[in-house]
Design an enzyme around this catalytic site. Sequence first.
Site, PDB file in Angstrom:
ATOM      1  N   THR A 141      33.047 -10.627  10.077  1.00  0.00           N
ATOM      2  CA  THR A 141      34.549 -10.125   9.923  1.00  0.00           C
ATOM      3  C   THR A 141      36.096 -11.759  10.315  1.00  0.00           C
ATOM      4  OG1 THR A 141      36.742  -8.935  10.389  1.00  0.00           O
ATOM      5  CG2 THR A 141      35.560  -9.018  11.682  1.00  0.00           C
ATOM      6  N   ASP A 142      36.552 -11.942   9.150  1.00  0.00           N
ATOM      7  CA  ASP A 142      38.097 -12.335   9.337  1.00  0.00           C
ATOM      8  C   ASP A 142      38.115 -12.241  10.957  1.00  0.00           C
ATOM      9  OD1 ASP A 142      39.106 -10.420   9.044  1.00  0.00           O
ATOM     10  OD2 ASP A 142      40.633 -10.832   7.443  1.00  0.00           O
ATOM     11  N   GLU A 143      38.103 -10.728  11.535  1.00  0.00           N
ATOM     12  CA  GLU A 143      39.447 -10.653  12.365  1.00  0.00           C
ATOM     13  C   GLU A 143      38.895 -11.527  13.542  1.00  0.00           C
ATOM     14  OE1 GLU A 143      40.546  -7.098  12.959  1.00  0.00           O
ATOM     15  OE2 GLU A 143      40.169  -5.843  10.841  1.00  0.00           O
ATOM     16  N   LYS A 198      32.887  -7.707  17.576  1.00  0.00           N
ATOM     17  CA  LYS A 198      32.322  -8.444  16.893  1.00  0.00           C
ATOM     18  C   LYS A 198      31.508  -9.991  16.717  1.00  0.00           C
ATOM     19  CE  LYS A 198      31.376  -7.160  12.792  1.00  0.00           C
ATOM     20  NZ  LYS A 198      29.376  -6.710  11.614  1.00  0.00           N
ATOM     21  N   TYR A 234      37.349  -3.657  18.458  1.00  0.00           N
ATOM     22  CA  TYR A 234      36.272  -4.131  17.378  1.00  0.00           C
ATOM     23  C   TYR A 234      36.148  -5.632  16.895  1.00  0.00           C
ATOM     24  CZ  TYR A 234      35.361  -4.810  12.724  1.00  0.00           C
ATOM     25  OH  TYR A 234      34.660  -5.290  11.458  1.00  0.00           O
TER      26      TYR A 234
END
Length: 334
Positions: free
Chosen positions: A126-128, A154, A150
């Site tokens: 994810t970009d997060e 990741k 979260y």
Amino acid sequence: MRKKLHKVLITGGAGFIGSEFVRLLAGRRYEIIVVDKLTYAGDLERLKTLEEKYKFYKLDICDRYGIEKIFKQERPDIVVHFAAQTHVDRSIKDAAVFIETNIKGTQNLLDAAKKYRIKKFIHISTDEVYGEIKKGKFNEDSHLQPGNPYAASKAAADLLIKSYIRTYDFPAVIVRPCNNYGPWQYPEKLVPLTIVKLLDNKQVPIYGKGVNKREWLYVADCAGGILKIMESGKPGEIYNLGSGIEKMNLNLAKKIIKILGSSEHLIKFVTDRPGHDLRYCLDSTKINKLGWKPKTSFDEGINQTVLWYKENSQWLETKIEYLRKYWRDAYRKK
């Protein structure tokens, strides 16, 4: 002599993005194996049009023995790993399952894939993991600074995979997509939640002042990008997967309100989420060079999405009931 089909094992294939990828792959010459625990966010209804085009195993990726048994029996050539706990709000309330699934579950897959010598392992991140960026864009070499449990889980999985690449010459590729939207998304995420609330003529909750920005990618385009990486991406590499389309949360809600002919008076600003990242934005030059670019404009994608939810109210209602119960139970525990 016909060329042997590649066997692709897809974890989380009954989820939102995973099912879109399965539907895309089913129209091509691949043998498909889907592994999914079928949590609240997983649903085989998403694959109902595929008939006998995939083989299914109901299994938690945290089940190390079960995962190895599937790899031993199926001997996949490629793994595309979507399975994950993904909702930030849930991770803030209880991070434990995110650590178990997103890190330990990923390790189980890596070890099985290494043992059975798969040709390519595509990990959907994810970009997060990059954290927030107030100006400019993240490229694949940007530092990881996850801002919530979260994202941290990741990022940890990404680092674990990078260690396998370096230590074992493991043929993994990491994909970091931006925010996805489209049909079949579980209605706890911003786009479907907004649609659901408006269809029910209820207030739409917007965190803070609604100024947080996200980059939005239509789910079919995301699936196409992942397929491009699976077929043409180089093992050991990382690929950002973005659209270049940025929207403030407030403006996104107003856009959906306009499509549905609702009133902006239904917008309700609520207490901001802890650790809420202000903005994400990706530099997707690397995957663009592979020959991929999104095909769907934001106007086209959001209109198609709203229409889909209006036409699939029965499926939506079953998800809403579960969601209501979850939040009732969550608040009772406070």
